[in-house]
Design an enzyme around this catalytic site. Structure first.
Site, PDB file in Angstrom:
ATOM      1  N   CYS A 111       0.964  -1.432   0.132  1.00 41.94           N
ATOM      2  CA  CYS A 111       0.193   0.337  -0.218  1.00 41.94           C
ATOM      3  C   CYS A 111       0.682   0.941  -0.230  1.00 41.94           C
ATOM      4  O   CYS A 111       1.451   1.463  -0.799  1.00 41.94           O
ATOM      5  CB  CYS A 111      -1.089   0.151   1.369  1.00 41.94           C
ATOM      6  N   LEU A 112       0.973   1.657   0.872  1.00 49.53           N
ATOM      7  CA  LEU A 112       1.614   2.953   1.041  1.00 49.53           C
ATOM      8  C   LEU A 112       3.241   2.879   1.081  1.00 49.53           C
ATOM      9  O   LEU A 112       4.077   3.536   1.026  1.00 49.53           O
ATOM     10  CB  LEU A 112       1.185   4.406   2.105  1.00 49.53           C
TER      11      LEU A 112
END
Length: 612
Positions: free
Chosen positions: A345-346
């Site tokens: 994800c991030l």
């Protein structure tokens, strides 16, 4: 055992947040650079404006009313000058009314009739068989017919900004959902049936849960992790040790379970928007535990949950004190070996930034890069774009300016609203009217174990990376120099998930558009979290995988999808085999904490995981 001063950063000073946040972002920006005096807001009463907006944001949950008004105004003006679209909508209203009348007539005569309007794929409100019988079936079809009409009314219109069309449609869905017949006890056959069966006990229990939820929301209390899912004992229980700690992260090295391991260690960079243990949940679905069992030396970052005192933490701090510091420690513990880096994800976006900067500077410390449900281009970032424009970002910046961070509940509302019919309304009906408690699972425990976002870092992410899309546009700088993803020359493995509403797989796939390296793209069944948690033996799983050699021509995602058939089973073994192919062989297993310079500070999962 306390960590040594040489491995810890000095505490940050608590300066005024208004002096820290950049108000004007230069064309090419190094995330860590301090704004000059000229870049600060020259208006003497700007703090009053920001305080007013921050106070308003507390009541709206961080959603900008100005962005909403702008969307409705744009939609109304363009529809008002489009007599053809108006005529089309009148015809659609007439057609929907006729369909409803025909269905009602068939029901009245007790004749079989197919429902003319179908609920959406994630709309579970109508699963009870009572919705097939009048009058409930008529109420349901009337609601879905209205929903269908408004979907047509807020669709694309010549001259109307696409984002405003999507926003008006989204807001109208939210408004209609509040008056759905499924939300009212007298209009929902399932609630009536449960009330008769329990003598009204379901409503009493539901009222108690509603009062308890309201108390927690108003007091902003964090619900503790249930004892049956205790961290370190039931969840996040893969054995290991914290071998390094600074003010931003703990680095965990996991204990081997095989006599030999691959020479190259693995570093996992999780997202900081939630805690890392989504990748180390229960023993049966822990990606970390499984990877250790495949003969890899695994390190994982556990991010510290920041508070108001950390408002000045920048995105560059996460790169330097997180990814780069972890690589330095791993290179000391496992000298002479490159590292397989994996970002989720991030964390994957940050890893891509770090890998591009390392490639630009001639650093050759990465054996491979894996990006799981991570985006490097945000032009097609799905329905989250509904919540981001200049007005919305400025509104959130004012909220973060006042409190030093963005709290997880202020973000979770946006994620839940995208699928409100299932994540908000269906849950509310089950909890408050059917009297059914939320039965905790490992995933829901993790979802509720919330974190915060430092003000400066989140502002840089929202504005520079998400809104202005600087990474793929060639306008994102690290250490004062622009980075380019095409500089990454090592092998890359990219994973997208089919029903991801946070990082849509076609957006994740665009990594292939901005890189020239040898790349494998894998598309797996499931959503943002469930697709990643796809352990071997998980029923009903499949994946597709394709290989793009270095410097090969680009293929669009739909062409790629048509060319690759699904393979039944978990994608984990496929990735493990790929990692092994990028490795140089096996060596005796390494125990954590045996390096005299990096002794065990504490056992896994460490202390930062418990910070609320």
């Amino acid at each position: 055992m306390a960590h040594t001063p040489s491995r810890s950063q000095k505490p940050r000073s608590k300066t005024d947040a208004a002096e820290r946040l950049p108000l004007v972002v230069p064309l090419v920006q190094t995330p860590a650079e301090e704004p000059s005096h000229a870049s600060r807001d020259p208006h003497p009463h700007a703090a009053l404006d920001r305080s007013a907006m921050a106070s308003l944001a507390q009541f709206t949950g961080g959603l900008s009313p100005h962005a909403m008004i702008d969307a409705w105004s744009d939609w109304a003006m363009h529809l008002g000058r489009a007599p053809g679209r108006q005529l089309e909508l009148m015809e659609r209203w007439r057609a929907n009314a006729l369909k409803l009348m025909q269905f009602a007539s068939a029901q009245a005569l007790d004749q079989p009739a197919e429902k003319p309007f179908k609920p959406g794929p994630y709309d579970t409100r109508w699963s009870h068989q009572g919705w097939d019988k009048p009058p409930f079936s008529l109420w349901q079809q009337g609601f879905l017919a209205t929903q269908d009409w408004w979907h047509a009314a807020t669709s694309e219109l010549r001259g109307l900004r696409r984002q405003n069309a999507d926003r008006t449609g989204f807001m109208m869905r939210q408004l209609l959902d509040t008056v759905s017949p499924s939300n009212f006890p007298l209009g929902n056959p399932e609630i009536l049936e449960k009330t008769r069966a329990t003598g009204g006990r379901n409503l009493i229990d539901g009222a108690a849960r509603c009062a308890d939820d309201a108390r927690h929301i108003l007091a902003q209390e964090h619900r503790p992790v249930p004892k049956e899912f205790a961290l370190g004992k039931v969840l996040a229980c893969t054995p290991g040790a914290v071998v390094y700690r600074n003010d931003l992260m703990e680095l965990i090295q996991y204990s081997p379970t095989t006599s030999d391991v691959q020479a190259e260690p693995v570093l996992i960079v999780p997202a900081w928007i939630m805690k890392y243990y989504i990748l180390d949940l229960s023993p049966e679905n822990s990606l970390v535990r499984w990877l250790v069992g495949q003969g890899f030396t695994v390190f994982c970052i556990s991010w510290r949950n920041p508070g108001a005192e950390d408002a000045d933490l920048s995105l560059e701090a996460y790169r330097k004190q997180g990814v780069m510091q972890a690589l330095d420690v791993i290179n000391d513990i496992v000298p002479g070996q490159k590292v397989h880096a994996n970002g989720y994800c991030l964390g994957g976006t940050l890893l891509a930034i770090a890998a591009a900067a390392m490639a630009r500077d001639g650093e050759d410390r990465l054996a491979s890069v894996t990006l799981m449900a991570a985006q490097v281009d945000f032009a097609e970032a799905g329905e989250l774009l509904l919540f981001l424009d200049e007005s919305q970002v400025a509104f959130l910046e004012d909220l973060m300016w006042s409190q030093g961070y963005l709290d997880r509940p202020q973000m979770s509302g946006a994620f839940a609203a995208i699928r409100s019919e299932d994540l908000i309304w269906s849950r509310a009906v089950r909890r408050y009217f059917l009297g059914e408690p939320d039965l905790p699972t490992d995933v829901t425990v993790w979802v509720n174990d919330t974190t915060r976002m430092p003000a400066r870092m989140h502002s840089e992410y929202l504005r520079g990376i998400f809104l202005e899309n600087r990474i793929s546009a060639g306008r994102f700088a690290v250490d004062g120099k622009v980075i380019a993803l095409k500089d990454i020359s090592g092998p890359v493995f990219v994973i997208g998930t089919e029903t991801d509403h946070i990082a849509p797989w076609r957006s994740v796939y665009k990594t292939a558009l901005f890189t020239d390296c040898d790349l494998h793209f894998l598309l797996t069944k499931g959503g943002h979290n469930s697709g990643i948690l796809s352990e071997p033996g998980h029923r009903g799983r499949h994946y597709r995988i394709g290989h793009r050699p270095a410097l090969a021509l680009y293929r669009d995602p739909d062409t790629w999808l048509a060319a690759h058939d699904p393979v039944p089973g978990s994608w984990w073994p496929e990735w493990s085999k790929w990692l092994a192919r990028q490795s140089s062989g096996t060596v005796p297993a390494r125990q954590p904490g045996t390096d005299p310079n990096y002794p065990s500070i504490t056992t896994a999962p460490g202390t930062y995981i418990h910070r609320t």
